[in-house]
Design a protein around this motif. Sequence first.
Motif, PDB file in Angstrom:
ATOM      1  N   TYR A 198       0.841  -1.212   0.000  1.00  0.00           N
ATOM      2  CA  TYR A 198       0.000   0.000   0.000  1.00  0.00           C
ATOM      3  C   TYR A 198       0.872   1.256   0.000  1.00  0.00           C
TER       4      TYR A 198
ATOM      5  N   ASN B 271       1.254   3.934  -3.153  1.00  0.00           N
ATOM      6  CA  ASN B 271       0.828   5.323  -2.987  1.00  0.00           C
ATOM      7  C   ASN B 271       1.961   6.303  -3.258  1.00  0.00           C
TER       8      ASN B 271
ATOM      9  N   GLY C 149       2.703   5.942  -7.087  1.00  0.00           N
ATOM     10  CA  GLY C 149       1.539   6.410  -7.828  1.00  0.00           C
ATOM     11  C   GLY C 149       1.325   7.905  -7.693  1.00  0.00           C
ATOM     12  N   SER C 150       1.517   8.446  -6.487  1.00  0.00           N
ATOM     13  CA  SER C 150       1.307   9.880  -6.277  1.00  0.00           C
ATOM     14  C   SER C 150       2.316  10.710  -7.060  1.00  0.00           C
TER      15      SER C 150
ATOM     16  N   SER D 230       1.349  10.239 -10.910  1.00  0.00           N
ATOM     17  CA  SER D 230       0.011  10.687 -11.290  1.00  0.00           C
ATOM     18  C   SER D 230      -0.157  12.191 -11.096  1.00  0.00           C
TER      19      SER D 230
ATOM     20  N   ILE E 231     -10.112   8.421 -11.527  1.00  0.00           N
ATOM     21  CA  ILE E 231      -9.294   7.315 -11.029  1.00  0.00           C
ATOM     22  C   ILE E 231      -9.545   7.106  -9.538  1.00  0.00           C
ATOM     23  N   GLY E 232      -9.648   8.198  -8.786  1.00  0.00           N
ATOM     24  CA  GLY E 232      -9.938   8.090  -7.360  1.00  0.00           C
ATOM     25  C   GLY E 232     -11.286   7.449  -7.096  1.00  0.00           C
TER      26      GLY E 232
ATOM     27  N   ASN F 117     -11.199   3.743  -7.764  1.00  0.00           N
ATOM     28  CA  ASN F 117     -10.523   3.056  -6.670  1.00  0.00           C
ATOM     29  C   ASN F 117     -11.524   2.543  -5.629  1.00  0.00           C
ATOM     30  N   LEU F 118     -12.613   3.282  -5.424  1.00  0.00           N
ATOM     31  CA  LEU F 118     -13.626   2.857  -4.473  1.00  0.00           C
ATOM     32  C   LEU F 118     -14.360   1.608  -4.961  1.00  0.00           C
TER      33      LEU F 118
ATOM     34  N   PHE G 290     -12.979  -0.722  -6.883  1.00  0.00           N
ATOM     35  CA  PHE G 290     -12.036  -1.821  -6.653  1.00  0.00           C
ATOM     36  C   PHE G 290     -11.952  -2.176  -5.169  1.00  0.00           C
ATOM     37  N   ASN G 291     -12.170  -1.186  -4.316  1.00  0.00           N
ATOM     38  CA  ASN G 291     -12.197  -1.459  -2.882  1.00  0.00           C
ATOM     39  C   ASN G 291     -13.337  -2.412  -2.543  1.00  0.00           C
TER      40      ASN G 291
ATOM     41  N   PHE H  90     -12.232   8.844   2.087  1.00  0.00           N
ATOM     42  CA  PHE H  90     -11.996   9.474   0.788  1.00  0.00           C
ATOM     43  C   PHE H  90     -12.821  10.752   0.653  1.00  0.00           C
TER      44      PHE H  90
END
Length: 337
Positions: free
Chosen positions: A36, A40, A43-44, A47, A59-60, A63-64, A66-67, A247
Amino acid sequence: MAFQRKSHILNDQIYPREQRKHAFKRPLWVASFSTYLTANIIGSVFSIGYLPIVILAPIGAVNLVFNAIAARIVLGDPFTTQSICGTLLIALGALLVGIFGVIQEPNHSLDDLIELYKKPAFIAYFSILETCIFVTMVVTHYLEHIYERILNPDDKLFAWMDAPRLKTYIGVSYGVLSGNISSQSLLFAKSGLELFILTIIYGQNQLNHVLTWLLVGMMIITAALQLYYLNKGLRLCDTVILIPLSFCAFNVSCLFNGLIYYDQWDRLRWWQLVCVFLGVVLTIGGVLCLSWRRGAHPASTQEETVVQHTQSAAIGEDHEGDQQAEESASETSPLLL
């Protein structure tokens, strides 16, 4: 995060409680947390550096989704029609907040940042925000202390309280704290990154000032606190509830940080505020849709039940296999009769 949650659930099943291991002594948690953190950080950097906000926001939100899928695969969370509707509401709400709640801001010098920090409006806002966060921290830690006392069978003082519901409330509070602190970490990171960009790319040295390194230090402290409270929330609350709320808290907090710190009120239209408010309402509605299906015991979650049953079944199969092996051996070996 799903595997971190699973590690916490498995560890909470160990009795007596003294035999439970710290998170850093559990291989599953260490591996999932390292993954994780690495994802992050990498990716941060890429991105935020190469993608515009209109791409980052969807994308954010994805992500939810996929969560929710990870919660189904890793934790056995049921994926019913109601959970699909809740997930879609959360994704749509997060999408609205992410797209309409972020405004691009040019780089600032250290003198510009000092002027921004000295504004009376920001000082008042930041003081109120930090006070609220500090009070929430104290209250949540105290409630966690009460929850630990409820679990102690010898302590009858708080036995009347609903431990499962209290557990969920504490986890949600930690998740919201994590989102708010993460937004502050982003604010410090953006300020510090601007100074490094001016120094490295434009040749305007900003690194010989104490305030520059103070911003870097605050960024590290808030980033560590965000990870700390996110992990505490994962130990107590479902990922399908915790992650969307965290989030949403992060995006809304980032919005107000930008509006007040960078004084962006004149660049945000009324319809953008309406879209952000609608996004918050949709996200909360989606979370409620997901949480209501858990019935009267919100913290005695389907995730915990499924993981416990899976673990018990695996142990039962091992015992059954051992018993069959012993019976087979006793039938064929006269030495064991």
